[in-house]
Scaffold this motif. Sequence first.
Motif, short mmCIF file in Angstrom:
data_model
loop_
_atom_site.label_atom_id
_atom_site.label_comp_id
_atom_site.label_asym_id
_atom_site.label_seq_id
_atom_site.Cartn_x
_atom_site.Cartn_y
_atom_site.Cartn_z
N THR A 40 -11.32 -6.39 1.12
CA THR A 40 -12.22 -5.25 1.23
C THR A 40 -12.08 -4.58 2.57
O THR A 40 -12.03 -3.47 2.45
CB THR A 40 -13.58 -5.81 1.09
OG1 THR A 40 -13.82 -6.62 -0.17
CG2 THR A 40 -14.76 -4.82 0.96
N ALA B 249 1.00 -1.26 0.19
CA ALA B 249 -0.12 0.10 -0.05
C ALA B 249 0.84 1.23 0.12
O ALA B 249 1.69 1.25 0.85
CB ALA B 249 -0.91 0.13 1.20
N GLY C 16 -6.58 3.58 -1.72
CA GLY C 16 -7.39 2.46 -2.23
C GLY C 16 -7.51 2.38 -3.77
O GLY C 16 -8.34 1.59 -4.14
N LEU D 64 -2.43 0.19 -4.42
CA LEU D 64 -2.65 -0.82 -3.62
C LEU D 64 -2.35 -2.19 -4.64
O LEU D 64 -3.01 -2.13 -5.63
CB LEU D 64 -4.17 -0.93 -3.16
CG LEU D 64 -4.46 -1.72 -2.01
CD1 LEU D 64 -3.76 -1.11 -0.85
CD2 LEU D 64 -6.25 -1.49 -1.74
N LYS E 140 -8.80 -2.63 2.88
CA LYS E 140 -8.79 -1.34 1.91
C LYS E 140 -9.66 -0.44 2.78
O LYS E 140 -9.30 0.69 2.64
CB LYS E 140 -9.46 -1.58 0.41
CG LYS E 140 -9.59 -0.41 -0.28
CD LYS E 140 -9.96 -0.89 -1.63
CE LYS E 140 -10.83 0.40 -2.26
NZ LYS E 140 -11.49 -0.05 -3.68
#
Lengths: 95, 485
Positions: B176, B19, B190, B197, B179
């Motif tokens: 999910t 990230a 995101g 990401l 994020k």
Amino acid sequence: MENTKEIIEHISNLAHLEFDDEELKAITPQFSKILDYIDELSKIDLEGVEPMTHVLEDVNVMRDDIVKESITVKEALKNAPKHNDIFFKVPKVFD
Amino acid sequence: MNEEIYEKYEPVIGLEIHAQLLTESKAFSSSSTKFGASPNTNTDPITLAHPGTLPVLNRKVVDYAIMMGLATNCKIREKNLFARKNYFYQDLPKGYQISQDKTPICYEGYLEIELDETNTKRIGITRIHMEEDSGKSIHDLDIDTLVDFNRAGVALIEIVSEPDIRSSNEAYLYLTQLKQILVYLGINTGNMEEGALRVDANVSVRPIGREKFGTRTEIKNLNSFRNVEKAIDYEVKRQIELIENGGEVRQVTMQWDGNANKTKEMRTKEMSHDYRYFPEPDLPPLLVGVDWVEKVKSAMPELPLTRKNRFVDQYEIPSYDAGVLIADKEIADFYEETIKKLEDKSTANNKLVSNWVMTEVMRLIQDRDTTVTDLKVSPEHIAEIVDLISSGAISNKIAKDIFSEVELGKSPKSIVEERGLEQVSDTSLIDDLVKEVISANPDSVEKFKSGNAKVKGFFVGQIMKKSKGKANPQLVSDIVDKYLN
């Protein structure tokens, strides 16, 4: 050392270096000496000794998250052996 | 192959997520991190590895890494070292990536994923460490490979999960939630298309009941959650078929080919990696004390799951609604803003607001391919609509009818006033209408009294008609009952 040849091959492969026979002949004994020396060091008993990673005792050297202007694209590319107006160029590599 | 054979195996999946941190400047230099800048404009001598330059750590990178660690129940390491990960590639000017090896700043954490309404599952997080991104190579624009170092040195955290994931769906749920947390914390955009990401998946299979893991493959180049699911499903199937046909899974790196919808092996030469990690001598140790961790903790925004539970407790809306609303931070903000603007703060109205946000507002966002903050409809508008409905001033139907005007930014209250749409809830007025209709239809009253309950509908219809649709239907029904019984 027995497997010096293999080690040299592996290391040069990682560094993307190629040697011809002549060169290999010259560096093999030199490289072997280095490996022997490291082997010698490996014999020291270091049980319980914390590795010294830094000579100085400084810790937490940091900067604030602030952008500063530095060099221009032209300056960035200036020392590259090959480039166009905006990109560095290297020989084609395949992914 | 027979379907039953696949069910004899269990997938074992671990995920590694890179990230990009939303810092203004790079991890170890003052270059800008702005995405989409013209090639090689965001560089400096440190980024380009000029001789004699030294990296200096960006304090915010540490703040953000600690934040993510706390959000995922990790322990935070006190004494951190940076390490050099050595490899030779054109997108890495120094010939090594500054990373963390044996001392990741966060370790031994976990995330709870919600499998369904009642079941949760804990996915272990092995470690989160800080590192720098590489540059970008472009292979198809020129005879040579072109290199752009704008991205080189941008701060990353790598989040490594335990091999606790057992299906592509669990992988999806885990990603999910990760994020959502990253976006809620404001430390990552995101945005997978922009590469903010990136996901690698380690996949193996084993016969159900066996403890020992099978040989795993690593799938790289997964640039959407959908592709993660597809790649895992493909790879699990491939491995099972291979084993069932007497073959053996080899530990290789695969690439997901989104066009062919299959994984393909990367050439072995590219994976003969031997990173020769060693402590980075250019960066002194980083000590993270309790004070620092406490300071970050006290500045942490509310996390998605906490917010979801709070929505259920505080607003008494169904868990499903809360889940939908919190999935996007801005929509959750919009919801809470609307609740604040309500005049009638009853629990029923909280659910009514939720209905309007989940249907009309989210439909608008989808139709216009925009975000909630760019809509002309504001929280005030939705609050007005809900107040108008709950006070009986307008019916639900009229509210939906006028929404096409509200969409354009017009206040619901003023629309109702201008067009005289207000429902008649004046009891004496309705009372007169009911008396009028009843005395004009003595036959129907007789029918009702002899047991024909359907006649009531006739009366209500007549009265609604006389009021031009504006009489409050519930009141009409009540008053008709009063006179007939």
